[in-house]
Design a protein around this motif. Structure first.
Motif, mmCIF file in Angstrom:
data_model
loop_
_atom_site.group_PDB
_atom_site.id
_atom_site.type_symbol
_atom_site.label_atom_id
_atom_site.label_comp_id
_atom_site.label_asym_id
_atom_site.label_seq_id
_atom_site.Cartn_x
_atom_site.Cartn_y
_atom_site.Cartn_z
ATOM 1 N N LEU A 42 -22.373 28.191 5.684
ATOM 2 C CA LEU A 42 -21.924 26.809 5.471
ATOM 3 C C LEU A 42 -20.437 26.677 5.774
ATOM 4 O O LEU A 42 -20.017 25.743 6.477
ATOM 5 C CB LEU A 42 -22.214 26.399 4.027
ATOM 6 C CG LEU A 42 -21.726 25.003 3.599
ATOM 7 C CD1 LEU A 42 -22.336 23.928 4.478
ATOM 8 C CD2 LEU A 42 -22.045 24.757 2.130
ATOM 9 N N LEU A 43 -19.619 27.592 5.291
ATOM 10 C CA LEU A 43 -18.177 27.517 5.518
ATOM 11 C C LEU A 43 -17.836 27.716 6.997
ATOM 12 O O LEU A 43 -16.994 27.000 7.549
ATOM 13 C CB LEU A 43 -17.467 28.568 4.666
ATOM 14 C CG LEU A 43 -17.533 28.371 3.151
ATOM 15 C CD1 LEU A 43 -16.893 29.550 2.433
ATOM 16 C CD2 LEU A 43 -16.845 27.067 2.752
ATOM 17 N N ILE A 44 -18.482 28.678 7.643
ATOM 18 C CA ILE A 44 -18.182 28.958 9.054
ATOM 19 C C ILE A 44 -18.623 27.798 9.939
ATOM 20 O O ILE A 44 -17.887 27.379 10.850
ATOM 21 C CB ILE A 44 -18.864 30.266 9.494
ATOM 22 C CG1 ILE A 44 -18.261 31.461 8.749
ATOM 23 C CG2 ILE A 44 -18.716 30.472 10.994
ATOM 24 C CD1 ILE A 44 -16.792 31.661 8.978
ATOM 25 N N GLU A 45 -19.806 27.268 9.689
ATOM 26 C CA GLU A 45 -20.300 26.179 10.530
ATOM 27 C C GLU A 45 -19.453 24.920 10.339
ATOM 28 O O GLU A 45 -19.170 24.201 11.315
ATOM 29 C CB GLU A 45 -21.768 25.883 10.204
ATOM 30 C CG GLU A 45 -22.728 27.003 10.556
ATOM 31 C CD GLU A 45 -22.798 27.253 12.049
ATOM 32 O OE1 GLU A 45 -22.621 26.302 12.835
ATOM 33 O OE2 GLU A 45 -23.022 28.419 12.443
ATOM 34 N N LEU A 46 -19.040 24.645 9.111
ATOM 35 C CA LEU A 46 -18.164 23.490 8.874
ATOM 36 C C LEU A 46 -16.840 23.657 9.603
ATOM 37 O O LEU A 46 -16.373 22.750 10.313
ATOM 38 C CB LEU A 46 -17.916 23.322 7.373
ATOM 39 C CG LEU A 46 -18.974 22.579 6.557
ATOM 40 C CD1 LEU A 46 -18.646 22.679 5.080
ATOM 41 C CD2 LEU A 46 -19.064 21.121 6.988
ATOM 42 N N GLY A 49 -19.915 25.895 -0.689
ATOM 43 C CA GLY A 49 -19.879 27.111 0.110
ATOM 44 C C GLY A 49 -19.152 28.243 -0.583
ATOM 45 O O GLY A 49 -19.617 29.390 -0.594
ATOM 46 N N LEU A 50 -17.997 27.935 -1.196
ATOM 47 C CA LEU A 50 -17.224 28.963 -1.892
ATOM 48 C C LEU A 50 -17.974 29.495 -3.109
ATOM 49 O O LEU A 50 -18.003 30.711 -3.361
ATOM 50 C CB LEU A 50 -15.874 28.392 -2.318
ATOM 51 C CG LEU A 50 -14.816 28.257 -1.224
ATOM 52 C CD1 LEU A 50 -13.590 27.533 -1.766
ATOM 53 C CD2 LEU A 50 -14.432 29.629 -0.670
ATOM 54 N N VAL A 51 -18.583 28.594 -3.884
ATOM 55 C CA VAL A 51 -19.324 29.027 -5.065
ATOM 56 C C VAL A 51 -20.511 29.902 -4.665
ATOM 57 O O VAL A 51 -20.787 30.942 -5.289
ATOM 58 C CB VAL A 51 -19.794 27.805 -5.875
ATOM 59 C CG1 VAL A 51 -20.788 28.235 -6.962
ATOM 60 C CG2 VAL A 51 -18.612 27.096 -6.505
#
Length: 426
Positions: A341-345, A386-388
């Motif tokens: 999620l973080l990388i794609e965002l 994403g972080l959680v």
């Protein structure tokens, strides 16, 4: 009992491979061909690294040489020459063996880091030669040829190429397994463990290493020959560093100390690249994450982890999968979802296409769809989720102080990981 189970699993796998063309489509057969070719290449590389302990980081050179040699033989057949099409991979193997014999004689003068540097230098020399010698290697366009039938055998369909690749893959597996079990294989492993002792026993270590280097290059060249038959083309891209890096990934992820480890790694990474490239532009990054996780928590590779777990269950030391293992798997999946999620965002909002879309919408940031869910990148919620997920999943996988994930890849208590004898079959 364990041998009976392994034999039954082998028979089921063989039956599935033979029946695959009847049930799989064209894309499935092409993927299966790529997996088998990558597996043969990885087996050839592992003969040098896993058995002899010689880390070659330029093995794509012999793979490419085998591909080009086979393409030229295919062209000669098309022009009226006489050579059995089913034996074309032997042309690639012969070219790889001859080149590997010369390169190996020079490279094996040194060992360790110096040996690895020499293999990289040889690969770079071949790559530079391929770029400059366009008359032989065809430049950026490469060279092409076509498969020809041989007697009653038709090689125009993908199914026939699949069966040809399957037969040669099985031949390579049996040959390398026999070599591993032979006295020569024992000497090769002895060089990896204690080269000085092998010298004291009267063996010429340099000659043995040169021969195993040439055999490894021959298997890699045979894989290149299978690629030439499958793709009917060859280009200088084959000599690039990506090919050498990919075969190292296959071997490390699968497990260099297990005979079928490179096959497992080739199947996983090739499938990952095949499907991942159509889902995300960042699939090489995710493959790198898998590589790092494997090195950290399963240094013997996935094949080694499977073998260790098999021994644990066989000896009655524990269940196949326990509650802690399920928790570790769930945590790993959750952490990977958060990372994706973080990388794609980040990757999407930094892309030129997204910036152009913002400009067309007069400064409005459009939503980003990930996992079939629309996320608004200007709000904090997608980033917090994403972080959680990444942090919580990592803590769950690592057991918040209890090594759940490392225990997932561990077998029964016994010899350390570095004491596992390479060459044991999965």
């Amino acid at each position: 009992m364990s041998r009976i189970v392994l034999v039954l699993l082998g028979l089921v796998a063989a039956a599935a491979l033979v029946a695959l063309p009847a049930f799989g489509g064209l894309a499935t057969l092409n993927l299966a061909n790529k997996i088998m070719i990558a597996a043969v290449f990885a087996l050839g590389f592992n003969l040098l690294w896993g058995q002899a302990g010689l880390p070659s980081f330029g093995h794509a050179a012999y793979y490419g040489v085998g591909t080009f040699a086979t393409i030229y033989m295919m062209d000669a057949i098309d022009r009226g020459g006489s050579f059995p099409t089913p034996l074309l991979p032997l042309v690639g193997a012969g070219a790889g063996f001859l080149f590997g014999l010369v390169a190996g004689w020079f490279a094996t003068v040194r060992s360790g880091v110096y040996f690895a540097m020499i293999t990289v230098a040889i690969a770079e020399l071949v790559s530079a030669l391929a770029q400059k010698w366009e008359g032989l290697f065809g430049g950026e366009a490469g060279i092409r040829s076509i498969r020809t039938n041989w007697g009653p055998l038709d090689f125009q369909s993908t199914g026939s190429v699949y069966y040809l690749t399957l037969v040669w893959t099985l031949i390579v597996l049996l040959a390398l397994y026999g070599l591993q079990r032979s006295p020569f294989g024992l000497v090769v492993r002895g060089i990896r463990e204690r080269e000085l002792r092998i010298r004291f026993l009267g063996y010429d270590a340099h000659r043995v290493k040169t021969v195993v280097f040439a055999l490894s290059a021959a298997v890699s060249g045979l894989a290149g020959g299978l690629l030439a038959i499958s793709d009917e083309s060859a280009s200088m891209v084959l000599f690039g560093g990506a090919g050498s890096a990919f075969v190292v990934l296959n071997t490390v992820i699968g497990g260099a100390g297990v005979f079928l480890g490179p096959v497992i790694g080739a199947a996983l990474t090739t499938s990952f690249a095949y499907f991942g490239s159509s889902l995300s532009h960042f699939w090489p990054f995710y493959l790198g994450v898998v590589f790092v996780v494997t090195v950290l928590f399963a240094p013997e590779g996935i094949g080694g982890a499977i073998l260790a777990r098999w021994r644990r269950v066989r000896d009655g030391a524990g269940p196949l999968i326990g509650l802690g293992d399920l928790a570790g798997l769930a945590g790993a999946v959750l952490a990977m979802a958060g990372l994706v999620l973080l990388i794609e965002l980040t990757g999407t909002i930094c892309s030129e296409a997204y910036r152009a879309e913002i400009a067309s919408l007069k400064g409005v940031w459009p939503t980003v769809r990930i996992f079939a869910i629309a996320f608004a990148p200007l709000t904090p919620w997608p980033w917090l989720v994403g972080l959680v997920a990444l942090i919580g999943g990592s803590r769950l996988a690592l057991g918040a102080g209890r090594p759940v994930l490392p225990r997932l890849f561990a077998g029964r208590p016994g010899p350390r990981a570095d004491q596992t004898r390479p060459g044991e079959s999965a």
